[in-house]
Scaffold this motif. Sequence first.
Motif, PDB file in Angstrom:
ATOM      1  N   PHE A 133       0.831  -1.211   0.000  1.00 47.63           N
ATOM      2  CA  PHE A 133       0.000   0.000   0.000  1.00 47.63           C
ATOM      3  C   PHE A 133       0.867   1.262   0.000  1.00 47.63           C
ATOM      4  CE2 PHE A 133      -3.217  -3.062   1.449  1.00 47.63           C
ATOM      5  CZ  PHE A 133      -4.177  -2.786   0.498  1.00 47.63           C
ATOM      6  N   LYS A 134       2.079   1.130   0.548  1.00 43.87           N
ATOM      7  CA  LYS A 134       3.008   2.258   0.508  1.00 43.87           C
ATOM      8  C   LYS A 134       3.368   2.562  -0.951  1.00 43.87           C
ATOM      9  CE  LYS A 134       7.300   3.618   2.755  1.00 43.87           C
ATOM     10  NZ  LYS A 134       8.489   3.121   3.428  1.00 43.87           N
ATOM     11  N   ALA A 135       3.568   1.487  -1.734  1.00 45.36           N
ATOM     12  CA  ALA A 135       3.880   1.670  -3.159  1.00 45.36           C
ATOM     13  C   ALA A 135       2.692   2.269  -3.899  1.00 45.36           C
ATOM     14  CB  ALA A 135       4.262   0.318  -3.769  1.00 45.36           C
ATOM     15  N   HIS A 192      -4.812  -5.292 -11.619  1.00 47.24           N
ATOM     16  CA  HIS A 192      -4.058  -6.539 -11.775  1.00 47.24           C
ATOM     17  C   HIS A 192      -2.953  -6.668 -10.717  1.00 47.24           C
ATOM     18  CE1 HIS A 192      -2.590 -10.112 -13.744  1.00 47.24           C
ATOM     19  NE2 HIS A 192      -1.372  -9.614 -13.758  1.00 47.24           N
ATOM     20  N   LEU A 193      -2.709  -5.628  -9.973  1.00 43.15           N
ATOM     21  CA  LEU A 193      -1.700  -5.717  -8.909  1.00 43.15           C
ATOM     22  C   LEU A 193      -2.109  -6.798  -7.913  1.00 43.15           C
ATOM     23  CD1 LEU A 193      -1.167  -1.897  -8.305  1.00 43.15           C
ATOM     24  CD2 LEU A 193       0.469  -3.474  -9.350  1.00 43.15           C
ATOM     25  N   ILE A 230      11.246   5.787 -15.843  1.00 48.37           N
ATOM     26  CA  ILE A 230      11.610   4.364 -15.752  1.00 48.37           C
ATOM     27  C   ILE A 230      12.101   3.980 -14.354  1.00 48.37           C
ATOM     28  CG2 ILE A 230      12.061   4.038 -18.219  1.00 48.37           C
ATOM     29  CD1 ILE A 230      15.036   4.242 -17.652  1.00 48.37           C
ATOM     30  N   LYS A 231      12.630   4.947 -13.633  1.00 52.24           N
ATOM     31  CA  LYS A 231      13.100   4.662 -12.274  1.00 52.24           C
ATOM     32  C   LYS A 231      11.916   4.544 -11.310  1.00 52.24           C
ATOM     33  CE  LYS A 231      16.769   6.248  -9.225  1.00 52.24           C
ATOM     34  NZ  LYS A 231      17.717   7.325  -8.964  1.00 52.24           N
ATOM     35  N   GLN A 232      10.988   5.489 -11.460  1.00 57.62           N
ATOM     36  CA  GLN A 232       9.820   5.483 -10.570  1.00 57.62           C
ATOM     37  C   GLN A 232       8.983   4.228 -10.767  1.00 57.62           C
ATOM     38  OE1 GLN A 232       8.229   9.168 -12.008  1.00 57.62           O
ATOM     39  NE2 GLN A 232       9.085  10.378 -10.329  1.00 57.62           N
ATOM     40  N   ILE A 233       8.809   3.837 -12.017  1.00 55.98           N
ATOM     41  CA  ILE A 233       7.919   2.696 -12.279  1.00 55.98           C
ATOM     42  C   ILE A 233       8.559   1.396 -11.766  1.00 55.98           C
ATOM     43  CG2 ILE A 233       8.614   1.987 -14.649  1.00 55.98           C
ATOM     44  CD1 ILE A 233       5.523   2.059 -15.250  1.00 55.98           C
ATOM     45  N   GLU A 234       9.881   1.320 -11.839  1.00 52.49           N
ATOM     46  CA  GLU A 234      10.562   0.125 -11.311  1.00 52.49           C
ATOM     47  C   GLU A 234      10.438   0.083  -9.791  1.00 52.49           C
ATOM     48  OE1 GLU A 234      13.718  -2.552  -9.948  1.00 52.49           O
ATOM     49  OE2 GLU A 234      13.752  -0.411  -9.591  1.00 52.49           O
ATOM     50  N   LYS A 235      10.591   1.248  -9.194  1.00 49.61           N
ATOM     51  CA  LYS A 235      10.459   1.343  -7.734  1.00 49.61           C
ATOM     52  C   LYS A 235       9.044   0.931  -7.311  1.00 49.61           C
ATOM     53  CE  LYS A 235      10.765   4.731  -4.007  1.00 49.61           C
ATOM     54  NZ  LYS A 235      10.898   6.151  -3.680  1.00 49.61           N
ATOM     55  N   PHE A 295       5.662  -4.915  -5.155  1.00 48.25           N
ATOM     56  CA  PHE A 295       4.520  -5.833  -5.187  1.00 48.25           C
ATOM     57  C   PHE A 295       4.912  -7.298  -5.396  1.00 48.25           C
ATOM     58  CE2 PHE A 295       2.583  -1.788  -6.157  1.00 48.25           C
ATOM     59  CZ  PHE A 295       1.410  -1.843  -5.423  1.00 48.25           C
ATOM     60  N   TYR A 296       6.118  -7.498  -5.951  1.00 48.96           N
ATOM     61  CA  TYR A 296       6.457  -8.850  -6.370  1.00 48.96           C
ATOM     62  C   TYR A 296       7.687  -9.354  -5.612  1.00 48.96           C
ATOM     63  CZ  TYR A 296       3.133  -7.603  -9.913  1.00 48.96           C
ATOM     64  OH  TYR A 296       1.987  -7.191 -10.538  1.00 48.96           O
TER      65      TYR A 296
END
Lengths: 222, 295
Positions: free
Chosen positions: A2-4, A92-93, B94-99, B104-105
């Motif tokens: 949730f932080k993300a 989809h997360l 590209i940095k933000q989206i990777e972060k 999540f994974y």
Amino acid sequence: MFKALAYKEWLKVRWAYAISFLIGLIVLLVINLNMRAIVEFNNANTIWNYIVFKGYMFFSQLEYIPILVALILGFAQFLPEVQNLRLKLSLHLPLKENSTLLFMLTYGFLLLLSQYIVFAILLTLISVKFFPSEITVAMLITVVPWFLAGMATYFVVSVTLVEQLWLRRIIIAIFGFGFIDILMSGDSYGQYLYVIPHYVIFTLLLGYLIILAGFRFKRGVR
Amino acid sequence: MEYAVEINNLTHYYGKKKVYENLSFKIPKGSIFGLLGKNGTGKTTTINILNGFLKPKAGECKIFGEDSYKLSPQTKARVGFLIEGHVQYSFMNIKQIEKFYSRFYPKWKSEIYWELMSKLKVTEDQKISKMSCGQRSQVALGLILAQDPDLLILDDYSMGLDAGYRRLFLDYLKEYAHSLNKTIFITSHIIQDLDGFLQDCVILDYSGVVMETSIDYLKNNFHGYVFKTEDENVELRKDEVIKNYEILKNKITVYSFASAEEVQKYLDEKGIKYFDFEELQMDLEDAFIGLTGKY
């Protein structure tokens, strides 16, 4: 996780948040300057007469600011999600879909609330500088429906954007506009004092509609 | 055999317009599976149902044994999803989206993502919205590969990509799938690129499933034959031998799983006088067109 999710929401709305906050601050500055000018050029009796007997609202410039702030934040947060059906990425997360949607909505709502709280505090500071506490309390009761209208606007914008059927969007928008119009119809101090709790509940319930819109989005209703 | 995807008797309509009825196929774990069909045959509809973004009228669709409409967060984490048009959060760089995604994974592999990004001539703070379609496709691919999913669902990966980026995309996918035994489910309207990449496929046309087959079987057993005739009133029908045909003046092309001898015997039995009979060299795209027709 949730932080993300909060990080993503912040990236979307940070500029909108700053701009809308700045607009609110400018309006409050104008109110403050106006009050100083009024106090400078009028005696206490005249000002008292205007406020108590003629219902002059020295803070009226603020009236539509909560709605404007909500529109800016609502669009900044949810328009990128619905362009190219990008909401699919969020849903989809690896989270429960309802949790994702409610988190996004709550996050935006709390950002909105943070601005409203600051605006209310600054307005209170302006008021207590010039008036006795009775007028400040009456002022705060008067502006509550305006802030509620802003919250309702945020919810209506969010739900309308997530909903994919135009007919439903129009219905939600008309329904929302009607409710907001009721909240903005007051023209004297403290008019909504006894119904505010009902309006608070109703406004918060509006937010729940996003779950239904999200459910329909997921079902593929386009 | 264990299956990553199981689709049973799937039926869907948009209003009264039928997309397909009783669509059924299974994708074994570790295979590279294609859903091939012309525009409007239901490829994206199937992908949407698979990802739980569309409730089918009837039938069931399972991913790793779970109803695709009610996937648990754990199963969603095992599925990498490429949306048609390589849609991503274009307000991020590209940095933000990777972060963002890495949180999540649990199996996130940053190195795969950054290796792909290093090939792009972009800076870390360049927003995705300011990138070309090809660059965006690499960002989207890098993200789903870094996710290290067990199943990749790719909806028309080729949309908007030039030949170089299409090749790069498939090269990375191929390497990934073979080395890590991942399952890939892919749709594309550019069939020729998938030749040599796919192992199995389902071919759709406007009436539903044309066939479910391995690519090797299709390429080795489906034939095209061309011949000429002087008979202007030749009548052919699709049947057990002739799967499809085209008549252009006195030149006739037929498509069949039968051998050249069997087709010639068939023509003789039908009383069709022909000459200059020869077999066509066919690749996957030719076979696809042969099965589904040009129109």
